[in-house]
Design an enzyme around this catalytic site. Structure first.
Site, short mmCIF file in Angstrom:
data_model
loop_
_atom_site.label_atom_id
_atom_site.label_comp_id
_atom_site.label_asym_id
_atom_site.label_seq_id
_atom_site.Cartn_x
_atom_site.Cartn_y
_atom_site.Cartn_z
N GLN A 1 0.86 -1.19 0.00
CA GLN A 1 0.00 0.00 0.00
C GLN A 1 0.90 1.24 0.00
O GLN A 1 1.64 1.46 0.96
CB GLN A 1 -0.85 -0.06 1.27
CG GLN A 1 -1.90 0.99 1.41
CD GLN A 1 -2.50 0.95 2.81
OE1 GLN A 1 -2.17 0.08 3.61
NE2 GLN A 1 -3.36 1.89 3.12
N GLY A 2 0.84 2.02 -1.08
CA GLY A 2 1.75 3.17 -1.21
C GLY A 2 1.07 4.47 -0.85
O GLY A 2 0.55 5.19 -1.70
N TYR A 3 1.07 4.79 0.43
CA TYR A 3 0.47 6.04 0.92
C TYR A 3 1.55 6.99 1.45
O TYR A 3 1.79 8.05 0.93
CB TYR A 3 -0.49 5.75 2.09
CG TYR A 3 -1.88 5.31 1.71
CD1 TYR A 3 -2.14 4.69 0.49
CD2 TYR A 3 -2.94 5.50 2.60
CE1 TYR A 3 -3.42 4.28 0.17
CE2 TYR A 3 -4.22 5.10 2.27
CZ TYR A 3 -4.46 4.48 1.06
OH TYR A 3 -5.73 4.08 0.76
N SER A 4 2.19 6.56 2.56
CA SER A 4 3.10 7.45 3.28
C SER A 4 4.31 7.85 2.44
O SER A 4 4.79 7.07 1.62
CB SER A 4 3.62 6.77 4.55
OG SER A 4 2.56 6.45 5.39
N SER B 1 5.01 -1.70 3.88
CA SER B 1 5.15 -3.09 4.32
C SER B 1 5.08 -4.02 3.12
O SER B 1 4.21 -3.84 2.25
CB SER B 1 4.03 -3.47 5.28
OG SER B 1 4.07 -2.63 6.39
N GLU C 1 -9.61 -0.17 7.34
CA GLU C 1 -8.46 -0.26 8.22
C GLU C 1 -8.89 -0.11 9.68
O GLU C 1 -8.37 -0.76 10.57
CB GLU C 1 -7.47 0.86 7.85
CG GLU C 1 -6.07 0.65 8.36
CD GLU C 1 -5.06 1.42 7.52
OE1 GLU C 1 -5.41 2.52 7.05
OE2 GLU C 1 -3.94 0.92 7.35
#
Lengths: 401, 386
Positions: free
Chosen positions: A129-132, A165, A248
């Site tokens: 998951q590419g958010y931060s 992660s 989430e």
């Protein structure tokens, strides 16, 4: 008011329990242990998830048409209880199963669902998951990784993600990038499904304090995504982020914490210090009982929440309470578990593997930060549940910060 | 599973709230604190609304409801620190008479309670520094010849809530030598007897006055004995669990109000050019108050349900409720004082009323420490039987 399970719900439990007894990895029920070697562990966990998927137990909350069981929230609670009871191995594709697939099911195209869901379920394709980003942590909407149209239905992606992660083993990334920077920071974001196997993407592991390397930095240098990999509408990615974030906050880890507590109780019954069982020490009894009460409170609160959601359909901001309480409970419990080891608290417990208290205690610092820090959860409770005034900064444009 | 209050519970809460607001809300407690006795008039009104009949069985003119229903109502009562022996009567005395009483005792007491003609309290302690069960010391000497049995009660009970405002007090006394709860018998004692005298104590919480109850050689007949001779202990333990859960339900209602007060003040009060609730120090403290209140509420509901259903973990749930809530809800009220700054530390702000109530409940019927001891014993026993 009724806190008990119906016969039908109990039969769901029996079915799962019987299946686990047949299908848990060899020797797991007697002595749960994950392979030490990183590559072997990934294979072990992939195999486990495939076994779960084959038995129909990988995505119980998914609709049946996509390979799930359409399990109700109460059945999902039973699922968590039973998985915790045997300390079941984690699902390696949990991010895909719990966050990305439900988001695709809600807002994805039919083609996306057909293409991706089966392989998420079987862990044939692992997701991250590419958010931060380095400059967009808690304030994720201020992210600057950009995606620009490059003609022929292609987008070019440039930027850097962090704390990702499983990026080192992932086949796909659920990425949020900026496609328009003319508006406020919540506008102009778009969600993409990005294939990780391209030269323009590189990952670099982050060495975490518990000596693990499951977090990564991910660099995008003209990486490609096609139009059909856009989730939801272009420039409307914040809605997608919110959809995913609700999932989430909708899950709980209280049942695995309870199992950890029961294991600790057993340890205190059998371990002695200076000839006296730990459980006979008043100080130990008092602390254990306080954990017991906190766990019972969290479980009862979770059941109230689930009951409410069974009617409303969507997890409310109350999910933040569950996350906050669970993260702090787990941290306190593992911290105490390490203290109980006596002078041996100065040693790693046992090769710092996944079921090691020492690792778990150190990892619990990370759990408090993940999915929104405890501070952010308190902001959410303060602002969205209680209606306290919001911080001014939360509305301003990313460019003006 | 549906672990929420039912629509009916919520309707009762709404009606109770409207009623208490119409009577002045927390001013009722303030009038009681100022020395007025508001209990007599208030009790008649509560009876008109059938609140005194909630836990009385249907065949004795009640509603046959249990702790869940009562807890829902007591939450609202607690919001206003409502004076009156409602927990004592409805959560303790009525279930004891229902479960232990003879047909004669039930018909004598229960319909009158339901009608609002009879208020009850409970007297367990003989020594305010000695925890239960050691704190039960009063002797009840068995007398009488063939055919008649009498008991002579002698001693001074202490920490009896609302003793002067009640008609019958359930008194725990020892009918034989024994350890712990063994040898404890329960008696329904009428307070208007010459040999019985209630003296007001210097209670921390003036809205919930405690009394000494001196019993000077009172002779009662067998019809005053509630439940088995020497064997009232286990029923008393369950009664104390109901009492604790009822008291905690009131504190949860008060904590809900304290969170509201902090949110209101955090929104309106400005310092440094902005509402103080925007500062994370205040916002996070208030969020933690809410989390603790919701956690305690969840335990109260669970324990109330488990007591009603005779679940095997009912006692453990009650112990967990007290162990968890006692200090945490106390802190909620303290935090509300601090969120209000100087205004919080005034007689006019309601937080001190709640704070004193929470402190009064803390060790009453069992400290959180004692309850943690019970809790861990119960947990270990349950794990052994798994």
């Amino acid at each position: 008011m009724d806190f008990s399970y119906t016969d039908e719900q109990e039969s769901f439990r029996r079915e799962l329990r019987a299946w686990l007894e047949e299908n848990a990895p060899d020797g797991w029920l007697e002595d749960p242990e994950l392979p030490d070697d990183d590559a072997e562990r990934v294979e072990f966990l992939r195999d486990w998830q495939r076994t779960l998927a084959d038995g129909g137990w990988a995505g119980v909350h998914w609709p049946e048409e996509y390979g799930g069981r359409g399990a109700s929230l109460i059945e999902q609670t039973i699922y968590r209880e039973e998985m915790a009871r045997i300390n079941a191995p984690p699902q390696i594709n949990l991010i895909g199963i719990n966050l990305i697939a439900p988001t695709l099911i809600e807002v994805g195209t039919e083609a996306q669902k057909q293409r991706f869901l089966p392989k998420i379920l079987s862990a044939e394709e692992i997701w991250c998951q590419g958010y931060s980003e380095p400059e967009a942590g808690s304030d994720v909407a201020s992210l600057t990784t950009s995606a620009e149209p490059a003609g022929d239905g292609e987008w070019r992606i440039d930027g850097q993600k962090i704390w990702t992660s499983y990026a080192h083993v992932a086949d796909w990334c659920f990425l949020v990038a900026r496609t328009d920077d003319s508006g406020t920071k919540h506008e102009g974001l778009t969600a993409f499904l990005v294939e990780m196997d391209q030269d323009a993407i590189s990952t670099e592991p982050i060495h975490q304090p518990h000596d693990d390397r499951t977090f990564n930095q991910v660099y995008f240098d003209d990486a490609v995504a096609t139009d059909d990999r856009v989730v939801g509408e272009v420039d409307q990615g914040w809605d997608v982020v919110m959809t995913l974030s609700a999932f989430e906050h909708g899950s709980t880890s209280i049942y695995s914490i309870e199992q950890r507590y029961l294991d600790l109780l057993e340890y205190c019954r059998t371990e002695t210090r200076n000839g006296t069982p730990l459980i006979e020490r008043d100080r130990v009894r008092q602390r254990l009982a306080d954990f017991d009460a906190r766990i019972q409170a969290a479980k009862a609160a979770h059941r109230r929440n689930v009951s409410k959601q069974m009617e409303t359909g969507t997890p409310g901001p109350e999910g933040s309470m569950d996350l906050l309480v669970s993260d702090e409970l787990r941290h306190d419990l593992l911290n105490f578990a390490v203290n109980l080891r006596g002078p041996a608290a100065a040693l790693w417990e046992n090769g710092h593997n996944a079921f090691d208290d020492t690792s778990g205690y150190i990892r619990s610092y990370g759990a408090w930060i993940a999915a929104g820090t405890g501070d952010i959860q308190r902001n959410i409770i303060g602002e969205r549940v209680l209606g306290l005034p919001k911080d001014d900064k939360s509305k301003t444009s990313h460019r003006s910060e | 599973m549906d672990a929420r209050l039912t629509d009916e519970h919520e309707r009762v809460q709404e009606t109770a709230r409207e009623f208490i607001e119409s009577e002045g809300g927390i001013d009722l407690a303030r009038r009681q604190i100022d020395g007025e006795n508001v209990v007599d008039d208030l009790w008649n009104e509560l009876a008109d609304l059938d609140y005194t009949a909630i836990t009385v069985p249907l065949e004795y003119d009640g509603f046959g409801e249990g702790m869940v229903y009562l807890a829902a109502l007591l939450e609202v009562a607690g919001r206003y620190a409502l004076p009156g022996p409602l927990p004592e009567t409805a959560a303790v005395a009525v279930p004891l008479i229902r479960d232990l009483g003879t047909e004669d005792q039930r018909s004598r007491f229960l319909p009158s309670v339901a009608d609002g003609d009879l208020r009850m309290s409970v007297a367990v302690y003989d020594d305010e520094t000695e925890p239960l069960p050691g704190g039960i010391r009063m002797g009840a000497e068995r007398r009488g010849d063939e055919g008649t049995t009498e008991f002579r009660l002698e001693g001074t009970k202490t920490l009896v809530p609302y003793a002067a405002e009640t008609d019958v007090v359930i008194v725990a006394a020892r009918t034989r030598e024994g350890q712990g709860y063994d040898g404890v018998s329960l008696f329904a004692v009428e307070t208007d007897h010459d040999a019985v005298e209630a003296t007001r104590m210097d209670s921390l919480d003036w809205a919930r006055p405690m009394y000494e109850l001196s019993i000077d050689g009172l002779t009662v007949g067998e019809d005053a004995l509630l439940g088995p001779l020497h064997g009232g202990g286990s029923a008393l333990v369950t009664a104390m669990d109901r009492f604790s859960v009822a008291g905690t339900a009131m504190l949860v209602g008060a904590a809900d109000r304290a969170v509201e007060l902090s949110v209101e003040y955090g929104t309106e009060r400005e310092q440094y050019g902005q509402p103080i609730g925007r500062f994370q120090a205040v916002k996070h403290r208030t969020a933690d108050m809410w989390v603790d209140m919701q956690s305690a509420r969840s335990l109260v509901y669970y324990a109330a349900w488990a007591l009603d259903e005779d679940e095997p973990d009912a006692a453990r749930a009650a112990a967990a409720t007290k162990a968890f809530a006692a200090d945490r809800l106390h802190r909620v009220f303290g935090d509300d004082i601090w969120n209000h700054g100087g205004m919080g530390f005034t007689w006019d702000h309601d937080a001190h009323i709640y704070l004193k109530q929470a402190k009064s409940w803390r060790n009453f019927l069992g400290s959180p420490e004692a309850n943690r001891d019970r809790l861990i014993d119960a947990r270990l026993a349950a794990e052994r039987n798994r």
